[in-house]
Design a protein around this motif. Structure first.
Motif, PDB file in Angstrom:
ATOM      1  N   GLN A  12       0.828  -1.206   0.000  1.00 17.98           N
ATOM      2  CA  GLN A  12       0.000   0.000   0.000  1.00 17.98           C
ATOM      3  C   GLN A  12       0.861   1.254   0.000  1.00 17.98           C
ATOM      4  O   GLN A  12       0.578   2.227  -0.694  1.00 17.98           O
ATOM      5  N   GLN A  15       2.198   1.778  -3.485  1.00 18.21           N
ATOM      6  CA  GLN A  15       1.168   2.307  -4.375  1.00 18.21           C
ATOM      7  C   GLN A  15       0.873   3.771  -4.060  1.00 18.21           C
ATOM      8  O   GLN A  15       0.744   4.597  -4.969  1.00 18.21           O
ATOM      9  N   ASP A  16       0.787   4.119  -2.775  1.00 20.84           N
ATOM     10  CA  ASP A  16       0.563   5.519  -2.377  1.00 20.84           C
ATOM     11  C   ASP A  16       1.703   6.408  -2.861  1.00 20.84           C
ATOM     12  O   ASP A  16       1.486   7.537  -3.320  1.00 20.84           O
ATOM     13  N   THR A  17       2.934   5.901  -2.779  1.00 19.61           N
ATOM     14  CA  THR A  17       4.096   6.662  -3.235  1.00 19.61           C
ATOM     15  C   THR A  17       4.059   6.855  -4.743  1.00 19.61           C
ATOM     16  O   THR A  17       4.291   7.968  -5.246  1.00 19.61           O
ATOM     17  N   LEU A  18       3.755   5.803  -5.482  1.00 12.09           N
ATOM     18  CA  LEU A  18       3.658   5.919  -6.943  1.00 12.09           C
ATOM     19  C   LEU A  18       2.535   6.877  -7.343  1.00 12.09           C
ATOM     20  O   LEU A  18       2.700   7.673  -8.276  1.00 12.09           O
ATOM     21  N   ASP A  19       1.414   6.836  -6.634  1.00 10.27           N
ATOM     22  CA  ASP A  19       0.312   7.778  -6.902  1.00 10.27           C
ATOM     23  C   ASP A  19       0.764   9.215  -6.661  1.00 10.27           C
ATOM     24  O   ASP A  19       0.478  10.112  -7.453  1.00 10.27           O
ATOM     25  N   ARG A  20       1.477   9.407  -5.560  1.00 10.43           N
ATOM     26  CA  ARG A  20       1.969  10.751  -5.239  1.00 10.43           C
ATOM     27  C   ARG A  20       2.974  11.227  -6.289  1.00 10.43           C
ATOM     28  O   ARG A  20       2.932  12.379  -6.731  1.00 10.43           O
ATOM     29  N   GLU A  22       3.075  10.450  -9.352  1.00 11.77           N
ATOM     30  CA  GLU A  22       2.321  10.742 -10.576  1.00 11.77           C
ATOM     31  C   GLU A  22       1.526  12.043 -10.462  1.00 11.77           C
ATOM     32  O   GLU A  22       1.463  12.826 -11.406  1.00 11.77           O
ATOM     33  N   LYS A  23       0.922  12.302  -9.310  1.00 12.25           N
ATOM     34  CA  LYS A  23      -0.042  13.401  -9.176  1.00 12.25           C
ATOM     35  C   LYS A  23       0.530  14.698  -8.604  1.00 12.25           C
ATOM     36  O   LYS A  23       0.078  15.779  -8.972  1.00 12.25           O
TER      37      LYS A  23
END
Length: 151
Positions: A12, A15-20, A22-23
């Motif tokens: 998790q 995934q949170d790091t990859l989302d951050r 990206e966004k």
């Protein structure tokens, strides 16, 4: 001390790091001169093909520091939801920047610096990533080591 939420799993957090990556748009970038004088500046970035791409004036200390040392630390978030990235840094001239990378930066920021000689791009390739929110997430905070995401 109690924590409002249980610690996230490594999966998790990754995934949170990859989302951050990206966004988010901005990060704190820390470099040091050849004689060890530190510099910490905020720069806008785009996450592209596993690297962070930023731009600054070629005469700014961050760009100058990249040349001799090639190392940087980058921080995303605030103190209760932080991502720390250790990266190898390189200066890339706008004329040498792959088209897809330049297009990604220009699209995200509506700002295209290719062809502007006073500016350079900085490409940061992560080799270590750590992420945590509270003290209960400090164990297992390492998400990447030696350039590879941990399982």
């Amino acid at each position: 001390m109690t924590h409002p939420e249980p610690p996230r799993s490594r999966e998790q957090r990754t995934q949170d790091t990859l989302d951050r990556l990206e966004k988010d748009k901005d990060a704190w970038v820390s470099t040091a001169s050849a004689d060890g004088v530190p510099t910490l500046v905020p720069l806008s970035y785009v996450w592209h093909e596993g690297t962070l791409l930023m731009a600054t004036r070629r005469t700014n200390p961050t760009a100058v520091n990249v040349t001799p040392a090639g190392q940087a630390r980058i921080a995303l978030g605030h103190t209760r939801d932080v991502v720390i990235i250790e990266a190898t840094a390189e200066v890339v001239e706008g004329t040498d920047l792959p088209t897809a990378a330049g297009d990604a930066f220009a699209t995200k920021f509506d700002w295209d610096l290719r062809g502007r000689p006073a500016w350079v791009y900085l490409r940061f390739t992560p080799h270590a990533v750590r992420a945590w929110r509270e003290v209960n997430e400090q164990p297992g905070r390492e998400l990447m080591a030696d350039g590879h995401w941990l399982a």
